[in-house]
Design an enzyme around this catalytic site. Structure first.
Site, PDB file in Angstrom:
ATOM      1  N   ASP A 279       1.910  -6.401  -0.263  1.00 25.01           N
ATOM      2  CA  ASP A 279       2.357  -5.163   0.333  1.00 25.01           C
ATOM      3  C   ASP A 279       3.761  -4.883  -0.238  1.00 25.01           C
ATOM      4  O   ASP A 279       4.433  -5.815  -0.700  1.00 25.01           O
ATOM      5  CB  ASP A 279       2.401  -5.319   1.856  1.00 25.01           C
TER       6      ASP A 279
ATOM      7  N   ASP B 136       6.465  -2.200   1.137  1.00 25.80           N
ATOM      8  CA  ASP B 136       7.519  -1.939   2.129  1.00 25.80           C
ATOM      9  C   ASP B 136       7.616  -3.095   3.125  1.00 25.80           C
ATOM     10  O   ASP B 136       6.668  -3.357   3.858  1.00 25.80           O
ATOM     11  CB  ASP B 136       7.213  -0.645   2.902  1.00 25.80           C
TER      12      ASP B 136
ATOM     13  N   GLY C 170       2.816  -0.244   7.614  1.00 25.27           N
ATOM     14  CA  GLY C 170       1.522  -0.264   6.938  1.00 25.27           C
ATOM     15  C   GLY C 170       0.659   0.964   7.190  1.00 25.27           C
ATOM     16  O   GLY C 170      -0.387   1.122   6.578  1.00 25.27           O
TER      17      GLY C 170
ATOM     18  N   ARG D 136       1.500   8.019   6.159  1.00 21.87           N
ATOM     19  CA  ARG D 136       2.482   9.012   6.600  1.00 21.87           C
ATOM     20  C   ARG D 136       1.906   9.885   7.717  1.00 21.87           C
ATOM     21  O   ARG D 136       2.556  10.124   8.738  1.00 21.87           O
ATOM     22  CB  ARG D 136       2.893   9.885   5.403  1.00 21.87           C
TER      23      ARG D 136
ATOM     24  N   SER E 150       1.777   3.347   0.539  1.00 25.98           N
ATOM     25  CA  SER E 150       2.800   4.352   0.213  1.00 25.98           C
ATOM     26  C   SER E 150       2.471   5.148  -1.041  1.00 25.98           C
ATOM     27  O   SER E 150       2.127   4.594  -2.084  1.00 25.98           O
ATOM     28  CB  SER E 150       4.154   3.672   0.025  1.00 25.98           C
TER      29      SER E 150
ATOM     30  N   ASN F  43       4.804   6.647  -2.480  1.00 29.33           N
ATOM     31  CA  ASN F  43       6.039   6.511  -3.254  1.00 29.33           C
ATOM     32  C   ASN F  43       6.121   5.166  -3.978  1.00 29.33           C
ATOM     33  O   ASN F  43       7.172   4.817  -4.519  1.00 29.33           O
ATOM     34  CB  ASN F  43       7.245   6.653  -2.320  1.00 29.33           C
TER      35      ASN F  43
HETATM   36  C1  G6P Z   1       3.892   1.802   3.887  1.00 28.00           C
HETATM   37  C2  G6P Z   1       4.855   1.693   5.058  1.00 28.00           C
HETATM   38  C3  G6P Z   1       4.537   2.728   6.111  1.00 28.00           C
HETATM   39  C4  G6P Z   1       4.464   4.109   5.475  1.00 28.00           C
HETATM   40  C5  G6P Z   1       3.392   4.138   4.409  1.00 28.00           C
HETATM   41  C6  G6P Z   1       3.284   5.484   3.712  1.00 28.00           C
HETATM   42  O1  G6P Z   1       2.672   1.269   4.267  1.00 28.00           O
HETATM   43  O2  G6P Z   1       4.811   0.412   5.638  1.00 28.00           O
HETATM   44  O3  G6P Z   1       5.529   2.691   7.104  1.00 28.00           O
HETATM   45  O4  G6P Z   1       4.193   5.092   6.458  1.00 28.00           O
HETATM   46  O5  G6P Z   1       3.705   3.143   3.440  1.00 28.00           O
HETATM   47  O6  G6P Z   1       4.426   5.693   2.918  1.00 28.00           O
HETATM   48  P1  G6P Z   1       4.750   7.024   2.120  1.00 28.00           P
HETATM   49  O7  G6P Z   1       5.826   6.598   1.164  1.00 28.00           O
HETATM   50  O8  G6P Z   1       3.496   7.453   1.419  1.00 28.00           O
HETATM   51  O9  G6P Z   1       5.196   8.030   3.113  1.00 28.00           O
HETATM   52 MG    MG Z   2       4.790  -3.362   4.893  1.00 23.97          MG
END
Ligand code: G6P
Ligand code: MG
Length: 209
Positions: free
Chosen positions: A8, A10, A45, A48, A115, A117
């Site tokens: 993972d 983040d 995890g 969004r 994510s 990003n």
């Molecule tokens: C990860 C983080 C989440 C977040 C998700 C989407 O899983 O742990 O907290 O909401 O990514 O991220 P993004 O960058 O696409 O908004």
């Molecule tokens: Mg995480």
């Protein structure tokens, strides 16, 4: 017989979980919705869109799909501004040297993150080349606890699920890994949960499992 490791992003590779919190906190404050670090734990995890739904549980008003889309875009813009502060120094030497050592030992290494990003973060932290494959939020239609993102990562590595460790800080991610026959490894908050098959208290402990 473990051949690959799926990480993972983040909260495992880097601490963007704090930036997620700050960005959502600013949205919640603007909307007059109560939000704190305890509620934020539920966003680990989670995609969004689902994160926003969790925050809106405490909202007085009802939000239209258009308003929700606008809030998600606003959150992402704040988050991306915060990410611009990141550089190679935001990944610890412990993480970098552990990834190098795992590669030397012949493991396939992949990212499995919800994510969208992911690639931006890996570029900012100069980590793109550390991985053999990247499975991220742009490639999936169901986020953790659904195992889709990890199944895609194992596919990119050319490995069976049961040949891979999944390293996670989120309970949703541990459940996702377990649901599809991966070996789950909890770190941080996920090291506290019973569901994790292995628990580690610091990153380089992966080398000793
Ligand atoms: C990860 C983080 C989440 C977040 C998700 C989407 O899983 O742990 O907290 O909401 O990514 O991220 P993004 O960058 O696409 O908004
Ligand atoms: Mg995480």
């Amino acid at each position: 017989n473990i051949k690959g490791i799926i990480f993972d992003l983040d909260g495992v590779i880097c601490s963007t979980d704090e930036y997620h919190y700050q960005a959502w906190k600013s949205i919640a404050d603007d909307e007059g919705i109560y939000f704190d670090r305890k509620i934020n734990e539920r966003l680990r995890g989670v995609s969004r869109a689902e994160s926003l739904e969790i925050i809106l549980e405490r909202a007085a008003a009802v939000y239209s799909p258009e308003e929700k889309a606008a809030l998600m875009e606003k959150k992402n813009n704040i988050y991306r501004e915060l990410l611009k502060n990141m550089g190679p120094g935001d990944v610890t030497e412990e993480v970098r040297s552990t990834l190098r050592e795992l590669k030397e030992r012949g493991y396939g290494l992949a990212i499995g993150s919800s994510s969208k990003n992911t690639r931006f973060i890996l570029e900012r932290t100069a980590l793109t080349d550390a991985f053999d494959g990247i499975s991220d939020g742009n490639m999936i239609s169901r986020s953790k606890p659904d195992p889709e993102v990890f199944i895609k990562a194992a596919g990119i590595l050319g490995l069976k699920n049961e040949e891979c460790f999944v390293i996670e800080d989120a309970i949703s991610g541990i459940n996702a890994a377990n649901a599809a026959g991966f070996h789950s490894v909890g770190i941080g908050p996920a090291a506290e949960c019973d569901e994790a098959e292995f628990k580690i208290s610091f990153f380089s402990e992966i080398l000793d499992i």
